[in-house]
Design a protein around this motif. Structure first.
Motif, mmCIF file in Angstrom:
data_model
loop_
_atom_site.group_PDB
_atom_site.id
_atom_site.type_symbol
_atom_site.label_atom_id
_atom_site.label_comp_id
_atom_site.label_asym_id
_atom_site.label_seq_id
_atom_site.Cartn_x
_atom_site.Cartn_y
_atom_site.Cartn_z
ATOM 1 N N TYR A 1 0.818 -1.215 0.000
ATOM 2 C CA TYR A 1 0.000 0.000 0.000
ATOM 3 C C TYR A 1 0.854 1.268 0.000
ATOM 4 O O TYR A 1 1.963 1.300 0.535
ATOM 5 C CB TYR A 1 -0.911 0.019 1.229
ATOM 6 N N LEU A 2 0.293 2.300 -0.603
ATOM 7 C CA LEU A 2 0.834 3.647 -0.500
ATOM 8 C C LEU A 2 -0.265 4.543 0.064
ATOM 9 O O LEU A 2 -1.406 4.514 -0.431
ATOM 10 C CB LEU A 2 1.300 4.183 -1.852
ATOM 11 N N ILE A 3 0.052 5.267 1.113
ATOM 12 C CA ILE A 3 -0.884 6.221 1.713
ATOM 13 C C ILE A 3 -0.336 7.604 1.396
ATOM 14 O O ILE A 3 0.733 7.983 1.886
ATOM 15 C CB ILE A 3 -1.010 6.002 3.225
ATOM 16 N N ILE A 4 -1.045 8.338 0.551
ATOM 17 C CA ILE A 4 -0.505 9.584 0.000
ATOM 18 C C ILE A 4 -1.461 10.729 0.266
ATOM 19 O O ILE A 4 -2.663 10.646 0.003
ATOM 20 C CB ILE A 4 -0.266 9.445 -1.519
ATOM 21 N N ALA A 5 -0.907 11.812 0.804
ATOM 22 C CA ALA A 5 -1.656 13.062 0.970
ATOM 23 C C ALA A 5 -0.927 14.146 0.198
ATOM 24 O O ALA A 5 0.267 14.369 0.412
ATOM 25 C CB ALA A 5 -1.760 13.439 2.445
ATOM 26 N N ASN A 6 -1.630 14.789 -0.709
ATOM 27 C CA ASN A 6 -1.050 15.866 -1.515
ATOM 28 C C ASN A 6 -1.806 17.165 -1.277
ATOM 29 O O ASN A 6 -2.979 17.162 -0.890
ATOM 30 C CB ASN A 6 -1.138 15.529 -3.013
ATOM 31 N N HIS B 1 -6.060 17.792 -10.140
ATOM 32 C CA HIS B 1 -7.190 17.238 -10.885
ATOM 33 C C HIS B 1 -6.898 15.864 -11.478
ATOM 34 O O HIS B 1 -7.842 15.122 -11.779
ATOM 35 C CB HIS B 1 -7.577 18.183 -12.025
ATOM 36 N N THR B 2 -5.639 15.513 -11.677
ATOM 37 C CA THR B 2 -5.312 14.330 -12.486
ATOM 38 C C THR B 2 -4.418 13.320 -11.773
ATOM 39 O O THR B 2 -4.013 12.329 -12.380
ATOM 40 C CB THR B 2 -4.609 14.768 -13.785
ATOM 41 N N PHE B 3 -4.114 13.536 -10.501
ATOM 42 C CA PHE B 3 -3.167 12.648 -9.815
ATOM 43 C C PHE B 3 -3.595 11.186 -9.867
ATOM 44 O O PHE B 3 -2.777 10.291 -10.110
ATOM 45 C CB PHE B 3 -2.978 13.088 -8.357
ATOM 46 N N SER C 1 -5.220 9.582 -12.085
ATOM 47 C CA SER C 1 -4.985 9.002 -13.411
ATOM 48 C C SER C 1 -3.524 8.575 -13.555
ATOM 49 O O SER C 1 -3.228 7.514 -14.120
ATOM 50 C CB SER C 1 -5.340 10.012 -14.501
ATOM 51 N N PHE C 2 -2.610 9.390 -13.042
ATOM 52 C CA PHE C 2 -1.189 9.031 -13.100
ATOM 53 C C PHE C 2 -0.891 7.851 -12.175
ATOM 54 O O PHE C 2 -0.092 6.973 -12.518
ATOM 55 C CB PHE C 2 -0.327 10.241 -12.732
ATOM 56 N N ALA C 3 -1.524 7.830 -11.008
ATOM 57 C CA ALA C 3 -1.334 6.705 -10.096
ATOM 58 C C ALA C 3 -1.763 5.396 -10.762
ATOM 59 O O ALA C 3 -1.061 4.378 -10.688
ATOM 60 C CB ALA C 3 -2.120 6.939 -8.810
ATOM 61 N N GLN C 4 -2.904 5.430 -11.445
ATOM 62 C CA GLN C 4 -3.388 4.238 -12.142
ATOM 63 C C GLN C 4 -2.438 3.841 -13.269
ATOM 64 O O GLN C 4 -2.138 2.652 -13.456
ATOM 65 C CB GLN C 4 -4.785 4.494 -12.689
ATOM 66 N N ALA C 5 -1.934 4.823 -14.022
ATOM 67 C CA ALA C 5 -1.017 4.540 -15.126
ATOM 68 C C ALA C 5 0.295 3.934 -14.630
ATOM 69 O O ALA C 5 0.993 3.256 -15.385
ATOM 70 C CB ALA C 5 -0.735 5.814 -15.912
ATOM 71 N N MET C 6 0.622 4.166 -13.361
ATOM 72 C CA MET C 6 1.849 3.631 -12.788
ATOM 73 C C MET C 6 1.618 2.347 -11.991
ATOM 74 O O MET C 6 2.519 1.885 -11.284
ATOM 75 C CB MET C 6 2.514 4.685 -11.903
ATOM 76 N N GLY C 7 0.423 1.779 -12.090
ATOM 77 C CA GLY C 7 0.193 0.469 -11.491
ATOM 78 C C GLY C 7 -0.460 0.485 -10.128
ATOM 79 O O GLY C 7 -0.382 -0.516 -9.399
ATOM 80 N N LEU C 8 -1.110 1.593 -9.760
ATOM 81 C CA LEU C 8 -1.784 1.665 -8.469
ATOM 82 C C LEU C 8 -3.298 1.562 -8.637
ATOM 83 O O LEU C 8 -3.859 2.052 -9.604
ATOM 84 C CB LEU C 8 -1.451 2.973 -7.751
ATOM 85 N N GLU C 9 -3.912 0.924 -7.678
ATOM 86 C CA GLU C 9 -5.375 0.860 -7.591
ATOM 87 C C GLU C 9 -5.808 1.742 -6.421
ATOM 88 O O GLU C 9 -5.299 1.596 -5.307
ATOM 89 C CB GLU C 9 -5.823 -0.576 -7.349
ATOM 90 N N LYS C 10 -6.723 2.648 -6.684
ATOM 91 C CA LYS C 10 -7.201 3.524 -5.615
ATOM 92 C C LYS C 10 -8.174 2.768 -4.727
ATOM 93 O O LYS C 10 -9.189 2.253 -5.185
ATOM 94 C CB LYS C 10 -7.871 4.763 -6.216
#
Length: 286
Positions: free
Chosen positions: A186-191, A209-211, A213-222
Motif C-alpha cells: 500500500y501507498l498512503i498519500i496526501a497531496n 485534478h489528475t493525480f 490518473s497518473f497513479a493508475q497509469a503507474m500500477g496503483l489501484e485507488k
C-alpha cells in the motif's frame, strides 16, 4: 492553533533556538496557527531568495535545512488536527498488520512514533534527507524506527504526506515510491497541489485534478480515503514498468488543460489565435 509554544528545549542547538525565537517574535505575540506558520515559511523563503518558478537546488536544500522546519515539526506535535490525521494513518496501518513501513519525508518522526505505538512489532523507516538532531533524539527511544537515506524495495506500506507538491518532478518521485513497495502493498498519500505556501511548486498544481490518473497509469489501484485523515490509500496492483512516453504525454495534456482553465478569456483567445496562425499561414486574424 498553538498558544504559548515553548522553545526552551535542550535538544535545540543555540543557533536553532535563536532563529526559532526570532521567527516567533516576528509574529508580535500572535498565536502560532497554520496561517502564521505559512507566513513564517514564506518569510524564510523570501529571505533566502528562493524562486518556485526557477528552481535553484542549492537554495532549496538550504531552505529545507532551515530551523523553520523544526518549528513546523513542533507545530505538528502540538496541533490537534495534524495529530488526528497521523493517528488515523497509524491506526489503519496497525489494523492492516503491516510490518515493514516507510514514512517518506517523515520530518520529526511524529507519524513514525505513532505507528510504533500502535504496532510495536513493525519496522519503520523514515526517509528524510535533512533530519534534524532533535528529530533523531525524539525517536531514539523507539528501537524499531530508523532514519534512512536509501529506500528498500519490499515495504508493505509507504506513507507520503505533503511531499510531492515540493518537488520539480513529482511523477518521477512517485515512481520511485511505488518501486519501493512490494506487489500488493500500500501507498498512503496526501497531496496539497495548491499555492498555500511558496515552497509548493506551481508546476505541480495541475495534479490536483489528475493525480489519480497518473497513479493508475503507474500500477496503483485507488482504495479510497484514509478515514480521519487527509490521505488517500492506494494498492500496488502491477509491477509492469511504466510507459513513460504515455505518462509524459498525459502530463503535458494535464498541464495545458490546467493552464487553460486558469487563464483569462483574453489569454485563451490569444492562444487560439496563435494556434490558428500556425495552422493557416499568412492569414490575418484580428
Amino acid at each position: 492553533m498553538i498558544k504559548n509554544l515553548s522553545i526552551e528545549n535542550t535538544l535545540f542547538s543555540t543557533d536553532e533556538q535563536l532563529e526559532i525565537q526570532k521567527l516567533i517574535s516576528s509574529l508580535h505575540c500572535q498565536d502560532l496557527d497554520l496561517k502564521n506558520l505559512f507566513y513564517l515559511m514564506d518569510k524564510v523563503w523570501d529571505e533566502m531568495e528562493c524562486d518556485n518558478r526557477a528552481i535553484n537546488k542549492e537554495k532549496l536544500r538550504n531552505y529545507y535545512q532551515h530551523p523553520i522546519w523544526i518549528l513546523n515539526g513542533l507545530f505538528i506535535e502540538n496541533d490537534s488536527i495534524s495529530l488526528q490525521h497521523r493517528n488515523s494513518i497509524a491506526n489503519w496501518i496497525a489494523n492492516q498488520q503491516l510490518r515493514i513501513v516507510v514514512d517518506y519525508g517523515g520530518g520529526f518522526g511524529t507519524l513514525a512514533r505513532k505507528i510504533s505505538d500502535c504496532a510495536p512489532e513493525a519496522k519503520i523507516d523514515i526517509f528524510e534527507p535533512y533530519p534534524s538532531q532533535i528529530a533523531l533524539k525524539y525517536c531514539q527511544n523507539h528501537p524499531t524506527i530508523h532514519f534512512v537515506n536509501q529506500l528498500e524495495s519490499n515495504y508493505d506500506c509507504l506513507v507520503s504526506t505533503d511531499v510531492l507538491e515540493h518537488v520539480a518532478d513529482p511523477l518521477a518521485l512517485l515512481h520511485q515510491m511505488i518501486s519501493a513497495v512490494r506487489l500488493g502493498g500500500y501507498l498512503i498519500i496526501a497531496n496539497h497541489f495548491y499555492p498555500s505556501i511558496k515552497c509548493h511548486l506551481p508546476s505541480t498544481f495541475h495534479l490536483r485534478h489528475t493525480f489519480d490518473s497518473f497513479a493508475q497509469a503507474m500500477g496503483l489501484e485507488k482504495i479510497g480515503p484514509c478515514v480521519g485523515s487527509h490521505a488517500t490509500i492506494y494498492r500496488k496492483s502491477s509491477e509492469q514498468p511504466p510507459n513513460w512516453l504515455k505518462i509524459r504525454i498525459m502530463e503535458a495534456v494535464s498541464q495545458l488543460t490546467f493552464s487553460w482553465h486558469n487563464s483569462s478569456m483574453k489569454q485563451k483567445w490569444q492562444r487560439v489565435k496563435n494556434k490558428l496562425r500556425i495552422l493557416v499561414k499568412g492569414s490575418n486574424i484580428n
